[in-house]
Design a protein around this motif. Structure first.
Motif, PDB file in Angstrom:
ATOM      1  N   ASP A 130     109.786-102.445 -39.134  1.00 23.54           N
ATOM      2  CA  ASP A 130     109.226-103.346 -38.130  1.00 23.54           C
ATOM      3  C   ASP A 130     108.892-104.709 -38.743  1.00 23.54           C
ATOM      4  O   ASP A 130     109.017-104.920 -39.957  1.00 23.54           O
ATOM      5  N   GLY A 131     108.471-105.646 -37.874  1.00 25.82           N
ATOM      6  CA  GLY A 131     108.233-107.007 -38.320  1.00 25.82           C
ATOM      7  C   GLY A 131     107.141-107.137 -39.359  1.00 25.82           C
ATOM      8  O   GLY A 131     107.265-107.911 -40.320  1.00 25.82           O
ATOM      9  N   ILE A 132     106.039-106.375 -39.188  1.00 29.34           N
ATOM     10  CA  ILE A 132     104.940-106.422 -40.157  1.00 29.34           C
ATOM     11  C   ILE A 132     105.410-105.920 -41.514  1.00 29.34           C
ATOM     12  O   ILE A 132     105.170-106.539 -42.550  1.00 29.34           O
ATOM     13  N   GLY A 133     106.097-104.773 -41.506  1.00 28.03           N
ATOM     14  CA  GLY A 133     106.619-104.228 -42.760  1.00 28.03           C
ATOM     15  C   GLY A 133     107.615-105.168 -43.420  1.00 28.03           C
ATOM     16  O   GLY A 133     107.622-105.328 -44.648  1.00 28.03           O
ATOM     17  N   PHE A 134     108.433-105.806 -42.605  1.00 30.41           N
ATOM     18  CA  PHE A 134     109.419-106.755 -43.126  1.00 30.41           C
ATOM     19  C   PHE A 134     108.733-107.918 -43.832  1.00 30.41           C
ATOM     20  O   PHE A 134     109.115-108.310 -44.943  1.00 30.41           O
ATOM     21  N   LEU A 135     107.691-108.487 -43.208  1.00 24.01           N
ATOM     22  CA  LEU A 135     106.980-109.600 -43.834  1.00 24.01           C
ATOM     23  C   LEU A 135     106.390-109.204 -45.179  1.00 24.01           C
ATOM     24  O   LEU A 135     106.358-110.002 -46.120  1.00 24.01           O
ATOM     25  N   GLN A 136     105.931-107.960 -45.276  1.00 17.92           N
ATOM     26  CA  GLN A 136     105.334-107.506 -46.535  1.00 17.92           C
ATOM     27  C   GLN A 136     106.352-107.395 -47.662  1.00 17.92           C
ATOM     28  O   GLN A 136     105.980-107.334 -48.828  1.00 17.92           O
ATOM     29  N   THR A 137     107.641-107.391 -47.321  1.00 20.22           N
ATOM     30  CA  THR A 137     108.678-107.335 -48.358  1.00 20.22           C
ATOM     31  C   THR A 137     109.063-108.714 -48.879  1.00 20.22           C
ATOM     32  O   THR A 137     109.790-108.814 -49.860  1.00 20.22           O
ATOM     33  N   LEU A 138     108.576-109.770 -48.219  1.00 20.63           N
ATOM     34  CA  LEU A 138     108.987-111.125 -48.585  1.00 20.63           C
ATOM     35  C   LEU A 138     108.000-111.755 -49.560  1.00 20.63           C
ATOM     36  O   LEU A 138     106.809-111.827 -49.280  1.00 20.63           O
ATOM     37  N   LYS A 139     108.511-112.222 -50.680  1.00 24.84           N
ATOM     38  CA  LYS A 139     107.650-112.897 -51.652  1.00 24.84           C
ATOM     39  C   LYS A 139     107.336-114.312 -51.207  1.00 24.84           C
ATOM     40  O   LYS A 139     106.210-114.787 -51.355  1.00 24.84           O
ATOM     41  N   THR A 140     108.318-115.006 -50.717  1.00 23.93           N
ATOM     42  CA  THR A 140     108.107-116.341 -50.161  1.00 23.93           C
ATOM     43  C   THR A 140     108.553-116.314 -48.705  1.00 23.93           C
ATOM     44  O   THR A 140     109.522-115.630 -48.362  1.00 23.93           O
ATOM     45  N   ARG A 141     107.839-117.046 -47.866  1.00 26.96           N
ATOM     46  CA  ARG A 141     108.110-116.988 -46.439  1.00 26.96           C
ATOM     47  C   ARG A 141     108.213-118.383 -45.851  1.00 26.96           C
ATOM     48  O   ARG A 141     107.517-119.300 -46.292  1.00 26.96           O
ATOM     49  N   PRO A 142     109.051-118.523 -44.824  1.00 21.45           N
ATOM     50  CA  PRO A 142     109.007-119.752 -44.030  1.00 21.45           C
ATOM     51  C   PRO A 142     107.778-119.710 -43.128  1.00 21.45           C
ATOM     52  O   PRO A 142     106.952-118.791 -43.230  1.00 21.45           O
ATOM     53  N   GLN A 143     107.628-120.667 -42.251  1.00 19.26           N
ATOM     54  CA  GLN A 143     106.620-120.584 -41.210  1.00 19.26           C
ATOM     55  C   GLN A 143     107.030-119.453 -40.262  1.00 19.26           C
ATOM     56  O   GLN A 143     108.168-119.413 -39.802  1.00 19.26           O
ATOM     57  N   VAL A 144     106.118-118.532 -40.007  1.00 19.44           N
ATOM     58  CA  VAL A 144     106.451-117.338 -39.219  1.00 19.44           C
ATOM     59  C   VAL A 144     105.734-117.378 -37.873  1.00 19.44           C
ATOM     60  O   VAL A 144     104.511-117.525 -37.820  1.00 19.44           O
ATOM     61  N   ILE A 145     106.503-117.258 -36.814  1.00 23.05           N
ATOM     62  CA  ILE A 145     105.952-117.142 -35.466  1.00 23.05           C
ATOM     63  C   ILE A 145     106.311-115.751 -34.951  1.00 23.05           C
ATOM     64  O   ILE A 145     107.488-115.440 -34.752  1.00 23.05           O
ATOM     65  N   MET A 146     105.306-114.903 -34.791  1.00 20.77           N
ATOM     66  CA  MET A 146     105.553-113.544 -34.297  1.00 20.77           C
ATOM     67  C   MET A 146     105.774-113.583 -32.788  1.00 20.77           C
ATOM     68  O   MET A 146     105.105-114.331 -32.069  1.00 20.77           O
ATOM     69  N   THR A 147     106.717-112.758 -32.302  1.00 22.82           N
ATOM     70  CA  THR A 147     106.986-112.647 -30.872  1.00 22.82           C
ATOM     71  C   THR A 147     106.974-111.165 -30.525  1.00 22.82           C
ATOM     72  O   THR A 147     107.807-110.408 -31.026  1.00 22.82           O
ATOM     73  N   THR A 148     106.017-110.744 -29.709  1.00 24.04           N
ATOM     74  CA  THR A 148     105.863-109.314 -29.457  1.00 24.04           C
ATOM     75  C   THR A 148     105.204-109.062 -28.113  1.00 24.04           C
ATOM     76  O   THR A 148     104.516-109.937 -27.575  1.00 24.04           O
ATOM     77  N   ALA A 149     105.389-107.859 -27.596  1.00 27.44           N
ATOM     78  CA  ALA A 149     104.736-107.462 -26.352  1.00 27.44           C
ATOM     79  C   ALA A 149     103.395-106.801 -26.625  1.00 27.44           C
ATOM     80  O   ALA A 149     102.697-106.396 -25.684  1.00 27.44           O
ATOM     81  N   TYR A 150     103.007-106.693 -27.897  1.00 25.79           N
ATOM     82  CA  TYR A 150     101.826-105.913 -28.267  1.00 25.79           C
ATOM     83  C   TYR A 150     100.750-106.804 -28.881  1.00 25.79           C
ATOM     84  O   TYR A 150     100.913-107.333 -29.982  1.00 25.79           O
ATOM     85  N   LYS A 151      99.633-106.950 -28.167  1.00 27.41           N
ATOM     86  CA  LYS A 151      98.533-107.784 -28.644  1.00 27.41           C
ATOM     87  C   LYS A 151      97.824-107.184 -29.852  1.00 27.41           C
ATOM     88  O   LYS A 151      97.259-107.905 -30.670  1.00 27.41           O
ATOM     89  N   GLU A 152      97.844-105.843 -29.946  1.00 30.50           N
ATOM     90  CA  GLU A 152      96.995-105.171 -30.937  1.00 30.50           C
ATOM     91  C   GLU A 152      97.407-105.411 -32.386  1.00 30.50           C
ATOM     92  O   GLU A 152      96.675-105.058 -33.308  1.00 30.50           O
ATOM     93  N   TYR A 153      98.571-106.020 -32.613  1.00 31.78           N
ATOM     94  CA  TYR A 153      99.004-106.266 -33.991  1.00 31.78           C
ATOM     95  C   TYR A 153      98.622-107.652 -34.486  1.00 31.78           C
ATOM     96  O   TYR A 153      98.980-108.048 -35.596  1.00 31.78           O
TER      97      TYR A 153
END
Length: 234
Positions: free
Chosen positions: A63-86
């Motif tokens: 999933d998107g959260i797990g994917f971000l945790q694999t990245l050492k350096t990141r661009p600007q990230v805008i999450m797009t989701t139907a779930y507020k709880e994350y």
């Protein structure tokens, strides 16, 4: 006009189409790739210079959260989701913005403006941005703590949690050790063991394979010793 390269990642075709349409309204955005899963996205990030990543959370396998945790350096990230709880988990990973589907074009533009402003601040070495980067926010036990980098002594991996020792109190937020490491400036903090990262300015002494922060003894892993001494100018 400056252009900002974008990567769109969502497993739903209609969601991808909407992002493409919205990006088309903004001439400063240039879509480099559109991906349906995190593995395709990881390849694109390795091959292309991406300024803004639009990332869904619920995707197959990784999933998107797990994917971000694999990245050492990141661009600007805008999450797009139907779930507020994350949202809390996302902001723990220092995302730029969090869009809850269905989101309007106006809300999309505000998120893009925030991302491009962040990029401009970093590129221009804006002193206001530097000042804003001297701290991080930690959420634990229903409270949000602002921790200045100079107040953070060291952090220890603790299962799915991370134990953070500050000059004031210990905190144990539900965040991964790797996500905390990515939020800390490498010029001030150094990993000395697979389970420990320290504030190098707080080192009192080193004895053998141990470093002391105050009276706290922290092991130095053999694979981390050279980097520690390099960071300390030894």
């Amino acid at each position: 006009m400056d252009q900002f390269t974008c990567l769109l990642v969502d497993d739903e075709p209609l969601a991808r189409e909407l992002l493409v349409t919205y990006c088309g309204y903004l001439p400063q955005l240039r879509i480099e790739a559109v991906c349906g899963n995190a593995f395709e996205a990881k390849t694109m990030l390795q091959e292309k210079a991406i300024a803004i990543l639009f990332l869904d959370i619920h995707m197959p396998v990784l999933d998107g959260i797990g994917f971000l945790q694999t990245l050492k350096t990141r661009p600007q990230v805008i999450m797009t989701t139907a779930y507020k709880e994350y949202a809390v988990n996302a902001f723990d990973l220092a995302v730029c913005d969090y869009l809850v589907k269905p989101f309007s074009l106006e809300r999309f533009i505000r998120a893009v403006d925030k991302a491009t402003e962040n990029i401009g601040s970093l590129n221009n070495h804006n002193p206001v941005a530097k000042e804003a980067d001297d701290h991080l926010f930690i959420k634990t036990e229903g409270k949000l703590y602002r921790i200045n980098h100079d107040e953070l002594l060291f952090a220890e991996a603790n299962g799915n949690y991370t134990k953070i020792i500050t000059t004031d109190k210990p905190l144990t937020p539900a965040m991964s050790f790797s996500s905390l490491e990515q939020q800390l400036p490498a010029t001030q903090f150094v990993k000395v063991h697979r389970s420990f990262i320290i504030n190098k300015s707080k080192v009192r002494r080193i004895e053998g394979n141990r470093v002391f922060i105050g009276e706290q003894e922290i092991p130095i892993g053999k694979n981390y010793r050279d980097e520690l001494f390099k960071k300390l100018g030894l």
